[in-house]
Design an enzyme around this catalytic site. Structure first.
Site, PDB file in Angstrom:
ATOM      1  CE1 TYR A 285      -3.773   2.445   0.814  1.00  0.00           C
ATOM      2  CE2 TYR A 285      -2.224   3.353   2.410  1.00  0.00           C
ATOM      3  CZ  TYR A 285      -3.398   3.455   1.685  1.00  0.00           C
ATOM      4  OH  TYR A 285      -4.185   4.573   1.818  1.00  0.00           O
TER       5      TYR A 285
ATOM      6  CE  LYS B 213      -3.307   5.517  -1.406  1.00  0.00           C
ATOM      7  NZ  LYS B 213      -4.352   6.154  -2.222  1.00  0.00           N
TER       8      LYS B 213
HETATM    9  N1  LIG Z   1      -9.011   6.149   5.585  1.00  0.00           N
HETATM   10  C1  LIG Z   1      -7.785   6.612   5.766  1.00  0.00           C
HETATM   11  O1  LIG Z   1      -7.323   6.731   6.912  1.00  0.00           O
HETATM   12  C2  LIG Z   1      -6.927   7.011   4.621  1.00  0.00           C
HETATM   13  C3  LIG Z   1      -7.338   6.887   3.301  1.00  0.00           C
HETATM   14  N2  LIG Z   1      -6.506   7.306   2.286  1.00  0.00           N
HETATM   15  C4  LIG Z   1      -6.897   7.189   0.888  1.00  0.00           C
HETATM   16  O2  LIG Z   1      -8.112   7.901   0.666  1.00  0.00           O
HETATM   17  C5  LIG Z   1      -8.883   7.251  -0.355  1.00  0.00           C
HETATM   18  C6  LIG Z   1     -10.267   6.933   0.188  1.00  0.00           C
HETATM   19  O3  LIG Z   1     -10.114   6.102   1.330  1.00  0.00           O
HETATM   20  P1  LIG Z   1     -11.347   5.626   2.236  1.00  0.00           P
HETATM   21  O4  LIG Z   1     -12.529   6.453   1.989  1.00  0.00           O
HETATM   22  O5  LIG Z   1     -10.826   5.481   3.593  1.00  0.00           O
HETATM   23  O6  LIG Z   1     -11.576   4.159   1.630  1.00  0.00           O
HETATM   24  P2  LIG Z   1     -12.914   3.266   1.639  1.00  0.00           P
HETATM   25  O7  LIG Z   1     -12.459   1.876   1.425  1.00  0.00           O
HETATM   26  O8  LIG Z   1     -13.714   3.579   2.840  1.00  0.00           O
HETATM   27  O9  LIG Z   1     -13.698   3.797   0.357  1.00  0.00           O
HETATM   28  C7  LIG Z   1     -13.150   3.626  -0.932  1.00  0.00           C
HETATM   29  C8  LIG Z   1     -14.252   3.655  -1.970  1.00  0.00           C
HETATM   30  O10 LIG Z   1     -13.633   3.358  -3.232  1.00  0.00           O
HETATM   31  C9  LIG Z   1     -14.398   2.370  -3.908  1.00  0.00           C
HETATM   32  N3  LIG Z   1     -13.527   1.584  -4.782  1.00  0.00           N
HETATM   33  C10 LIG Z   1     -12.643   0.618  -4.444  1.00  0.00           C
HETATM   34  N4  LIG Z   1     -12.057   0.121  -5.530  1.00  0.00           N
HETATM   35  C11 LIG Z   1     -12.557   0.775  -6.595  1.00  0.00           C
HETATM   36  C12 LIG Z   1     -12.337   0.698  -7.992  1.00  0.00           C
HETATM   37  N5  LIG Z   1     -11.492  -0.198  -8.526  1.00  0.00           N
HETATM   38  N6  LIG Z   1     -13.006   1.552  -8.807  1.00  0.00           N
HETATM   39  C13 LIG Z   1     -13.909   2.429  -8.292  1.00  0.00           C
HETATM   40  N7  LIG Z   1     -14.160   2.540  -6.973  1.00  0.00           N
HETATM   41  C14 LIG Z   1     -13.494   1.721  -6.129  1.00  0.00           C
HETATM   42  C15 LIG Z   1     -15.023   1.535  -2.801  1.00  0.00           C
HETATM   43  O11 LIG Z   1     -16.166   0.831  -3.248  1.00  0.00           O
HETATM   44  C16 LIG Z   1     -15.314   2.585  -1.740  1.00  0.00           C
HETATM   45  O12 LIG Z   1     -16.603   3.154  -1.885  1.00  0.00           O
HETATM   46  C17 LIG Z   1      -8.085   6.009  -0.756  1.00  0.00           C
HETATM   47  O13 LIG Z   1      -7.328   6.281  -1.901  1.00  0.00           O
HETATM   48  C18 LIG Z   1      -7.171   5.775   0.450  1.00  0.00           C
HETATM   49  O14 LIG Z   1      -6.005   5.089   0.096  1.00  0.00           O
HETATM   50  C19 LIG Z   1      -5.277   7.838   2.539  1.00  0.00           C
HETATM   51  C20 LIG Z   1      -4.841   7.974   3.814  1.00  0.00           C
HETATM   52  C21 LIG Z   1      -5.613   7.556   4.954  1.00  0.00           C
HETATM   53  C1  LIG Z   2      -2.308   3.871   7.217  1.00  0.00           C
HETATM   54  C2  LIG Z   2      -2.459   4.891   6.218  1.00  0.00           C
HETATM   55  O1  LIG Z   2      -1.708   5.797   6.200  1.00  0.00           O
HETATM   56  C3  LIG Z   2      -3.465   4.816   5.242  1.00  0.00           C
HETATM   57  C4  LIG Z   2      -4.588   3.898   5.374  1.00  0.00           C
HETATM   58  O2  LIG Z   2      -3.386   5.519   4.275  1.00  0.00           O
END
Ligand SMILES: NC(=O)C1=CN([C@@H]2O[C@H](COP(=O)(O)OP(=O)(O)OC[C@H]3O[C@@H](n4cnc5c(N)ncnc54)[C@H](O)[C@@H]3O)[C@@H](O)[C@H]2O)C=CC1
Ligand SMILES: CC(=O)C(C)=O
Length: 257
Positions: free
Chosen positions: A152, A156
């Site tokens: 992961y 990033k």
């Molecule tokens: N939650 C956190 O603490 C952090 C999240 N992020 C990043 O922020 C972004 C959003 O994260 P979250 O909302 O926490 O994740 P989440 O897993 O809660 O939501 C992600 C959404 O993307 C959709 N998705 C997954 N694969 C897909 C695909 N191939 N095509 C279209 N849609 C797809 C899912 O169905 C879901 O609705 C991600 O890129 C994640 O890596 C970065 C740092 C921290």
């Molecule tokens: C652990 C972290 O930094 C994520 C989910 O982006």
């Protein structure tokens, strides 16, 4: 005329929070997700709240889906102004267990998806001859690699690298490319990370991995989708016009750069 924003992976989590805020900022909203059911219910919520919005189902790892997404947005609203490459997936694994399938799947969504989304948006911005904004989901893991999150973190770091290179190449077209780097937000992603991590440590229970990360936040609380949306709102606005190629951390104080 209202501007138009696409937010990938916006059926839930941070993407939904970002879409909500951009709707409040006056954008017409294109919701997008691979999860059709969740997307339908989010679209209903947005419409009930009076946000001018449509939804498009797609998989960001498929180049044709990303170009189709832009086409659907332009067919519905006539233009595109902001493309948020938000969709991403997590994977928890010890370094020695990383396999080809894990690498390919995570890179396909997090990295290929961001590249294809940027290409599709840039093509439209160039056609329109308007300034456009691409905003990528990076992470604190794009600045520092975490144990058990090696794959992961690598994706990033790659997102941060593509943010730099795309911003340099697209600047002549007035296109800005930036990234937001959240810390620890209690979305479905962190539920999964926590559940997976505790499997590898005998002395850990459900919730412990998340708690350990949150305990390390200087400001003393986990991140809310609104915290992330505040930064994305700025990056989508004219106020950030002189900023490009940056991957900005919003984490309450975990990683210092
Ligand atoms: N939650 C956190 O603490 C952090 C999240 N992020 C990043 O922020 C972004 C959003 O994260 P979250 O909302 O926490 O994740 P989440 O897993 O809660 O939501 C992600 C959404 O993307 C959709 N998705 C997954 N694969 C897909 C695909 N191939 N095509 C279209 N849609 C797809 C899912 O169905 C879901 O609705 C991600 O890129 C994640 O890596 C970065 C740092 C921290
Ligand atoms: C652990 C972290 O930094 C994520 C989910 O982006």
């Amino acid at each position: 005329m209202s501007k138009v924003a696409i937010i990938t992976g916006s059926a839930g989590g941070l993407g939904k929070g970002i879409a909500k805020r951009l709707g409040e900022d006056g954008f017409k909203i294109v919701l997008h997700d691979i999860n059709k059911e969740m997307l339908n219910s989010t679209l209903k919520e947005f419409k009930d709240a009076g946000v001018e919005s449509i939804s498009v189902v797609g998989d960001v790892s498929k180049r044709e889906d990303q170009f189709n997404l832009v086409k659907e947005a332009v067919d519905a609203f006539g233009q595109l102004d902001v493309f948020v490459n938000n969709a991403g997936i997590d994977v928890v694994s010890p370094f020695l267990d990383i396999d080809e399938n894990q690498l390919n799947k995570t890179f396909a969504v997090n990295v290929n998806g961001t590249v294809f989304g940027t290409q599709a948006a840039a093509e439209q911005f160039i056609k329109q001859d308007t300034k456009g904004k691409v905003i990528n989901a990076c992470s604190i893991a794009g600045h520092e690699s975490f144990e058990m999150l090696g794959t992961y973190s690598a994706t990033k770091h790659a997102v941060r690298s593509f943010t730099h290179s795309a911003s340099k190449e697209l600047a002549p077209y007035k296109i800005r490319v930036n990234a937001y780097c959240p810390g620890v937000a209690g979305t479905a992603m962190w539920d999964r990370i926590d559940e997976e991590m505790v499997k590898y440590y005998d002395d850990m229970e459900r919730g412990d991995a998340y708690k350990q990360f949150v305990d390390g936040i200087s400001l003393g609380r986990s991140q809310e989708p609104e915290d992330v949306a505040n930064l994305v709102s700025f990056l989508a606005s004219d106020d950030s016009d002189y900023i490009t190629g940056q991957a900005i951390i919003t984490d309450g104080g975990i990683v210092y750069r």
